[in-house]
Motif scaffolding. Structure first.
Motif, PDB file in Angstrom:
ATOM      1  N   VAL A   1      43.044  42.013  31.863  1.00 24.47           N
ATOM      2  CA  VAL A   1      41.588  41.446  31.757  1.00 24.47           C
ATOM      3  C   VAL A   1      41.683  40.253  30.890  1.00 24.47           C
ATOM      4  O   VAL A   1      41.102  39.202  31.259  1.00 24.47           O
ATOM      5  N   GLU A   2      42.328  40.593  29.673  1.00 25.53           N
ATOM      6  CA  GLU A   2      42.169  39.298  28.657  1.00 25.53           C
ATOM      7  C   GLU A   2      43.013  38.199  29.046  1.00 25.53           C
ATOM      8  O   GLU A   2      42.695  37.158  29.009  1.00 25.53           O
TER       9      GLU A   2
ATOM     10  N   ARG B   1      41.359  36.421  32.109  1.00 23.38           N
ATOM     11  CA  ARG B   1      40.148  35.815  31.272  1.00 23.38           C
ATOM     12  C   ARG B   1      40.429  34.444  30.759  1.00 23.38           C
ATOM     13  O   ARG B   1      39.971  33.081  30.753  1.00 23.38           O
TER      14      ARG B   1
ATOM     15  N   TYR C   1      38.514  34.366  36.918  1.00 23.70           N
ATOM     16  CA  TYR C   1      38.149  35.345  36.088  1.00 23.70           C
ATOM     17  C   TYR C   1      37.530  34.924  34.675  1.00 23.70           C
ATOM     18  O   TYR C   1      36.931  35.763  33.883  1.00 23.70           O
TER      19      TYR C   1
ATOM     20  N   PHE D   1      34.581  37.429  34.380  1.00 18.90           N
ATOM     21  CA  PHE D   1      34.663  38.251  33.334  1.00 18.90           C
ATOM     22  C   PHE D   1      33.832  37.919  31.967  1.00 18.90           C
ATOM     23  O   PHE D   1      33.963  38.835  30.994  1.00 18.90           O
ATOM     24  N   LYS D   2      32.904  37.065  32.128  1.00 18.08           N
ATOM     25  CA  LYS D   2      31.974  36.889  31.172  1.00 18.08           C
ATOM     26  C   LYS D   2      30.920  38.057  31.000  1.00 18.08           C
ATOM     27  O   LYS D   2      30.358  38.181  29.941  1.00 18.08           O
TER      28      LYS D   2
ATOM     29  N   VAL E   1      31.865  41.053  31.322  1.00 13.77           N
ATOM     30  CA  VAL E   1      32.555  42.057  31.009  1.00 13.77           C
ATOM     31  C   VAL E   1      32.840  42.104  29.537  1.00 13.77           C
ATOM     32  O   VAL E   1      33.584  41.179  28.803  1.00 13.77           O
TER      33      VAL E   1
ATOM     34  N   LEU F   1      35.218  47.612  27.221  1.00 19.03           N
ATOM     35  CA  LEU F   1      36.455  47.843  28.080  1.00 19.03           C
ATOM     36  C   LEU F   1      37.465  48.704  27.393  1.00 19.03           C
ATOM     37  O   LEU F   1      37.823  49.542  27.780  1.00 19.03           O
TER      38      LEU F   1
ATOM     39  N   LEU G   1      35.062  46.344  36.322  1.00 18.01           N
ATOM     40  CA  LEU G   1      35.327  45.317  36.926  1.00 18.01           C
ATOM     41  C   LEU G   1      34.855  45.117  38.373  1.00 18.01           C
ATOM     42  O   LEU G   1      34.796  46.003  39.113  1.00 18.01           O
TER      43      LEU G   1
END
Length: 243
Positions: free
Chosen positions: A63-64, A67, A73, A77-78, A80, A85, A97
């Motif tokens: 995810v990172e 992002r 993303y 992913f703003k 998330v 997480l 997600l």
């Protein structure tokens, strides 16, 4: 006039596959391939809890990375929360997600590409659902993928470079035409690519003789193609006699 791969003379297709096989072997089995194989041997005795913890860490890292490197993303992913997480369980983290629909990906691949990674190659699905999905790969991910595949066949009692047969949706001979050799052979990886579009009685004898000569340890590909090949083989009891 543009000539497709499957319409080229057999020796042209065969020469291309030989060159591609040599290239693939040179890039796949090094670097992250060996590092991943070492990790798989190290982690073989992990408990289910340890496996889930490792998977959870990989989800957070993915995810990172997405992002930071992907336009799509970075926006998606703003919503998330990174701290949430990390604290969540594996399954709760996955539930946080957003779901990506294939149609969205097909419209424009650009925003999904992670600019932090260098593109090494591109592939696409066969388009059996209407249109192919394009996928770009970096070198390390290719090497990791083949390490997982190598570990999979190792657990089945064989090796990646043992003789194998591959059945996929790729066009390697003209569909609908009677051909003498509906296959090409990748000698570098000892892999016989058999045309899924020629698994019929008109080509059965030639295909079965070629497979009998190869004596493959692995047959992989679409389940429907494997089933059809099996039907051809079982009608010829001398084929694959040593397997």
């Amino acid at each position: 006039m543009k000539i497709s791969f499957e319409s080229s003379p057999w020796w042209v297709r065969q020469a291309f596959i030989v060159g591609l096989g040599l290239r693939n072997r040179a890039v796949r089995y090094r670097g992250d391939f060996f590092r991943t194989m070492e990790f798989l041997r190290f982690s073989v005795g992990w408990t289910s809890a340890e496996q889930r913890e490792w998977q959870h860490q990989r989800v957070v890292e993915l995810v990172e990375s997405a992002r930071a490197g992907s336009r799509h993303y970075r926006s998606v992913f703003k919503q998330v929360d990174a701290a949430e997480l990390k604290k969540a369980s594996l399954f709760d983290a996955l539930a946080l997600l957003p779901i990506l629909k294939k149609e969205t990906l097909k419209q424009d691949l650009g925003p999904f590409l992670n600019q932090k990674f260098r593109r090494f190659s591109e592939s696409s699905t066969s388009g059996s659902t209407g249109a192919p999905t394009r996928v770009e790969h970096d070198l390390a991910s290719i090497q990791r993928r083949f390490a997982f595949q190598a570990d999979h066949v190792r657990q089945a009692g064989t090796d990646m470079l043992e003789p194998s047969v591959r059945l996929s949706g790729r066009l390697i001979a003209p569909p609908g035409q009677l051909v003498a050799r509906p296959w090409v052979y990748n000698a570098a990886e000892r892999q016989l690519f058999v045309s899924s579009y020629h698994l019929d009685e008109n080509h059965a004898e030639a295909i079965c003789r070629r497979i009998d000569r190869l004596q493959p340890r692995v047959i992989d590909g679409y389940p429907s193609a494997i089933l059809q090949l099996t039907r051809l083989l079982v009608r010829r009891p001398t084929t694959l006699s040593s397997m």
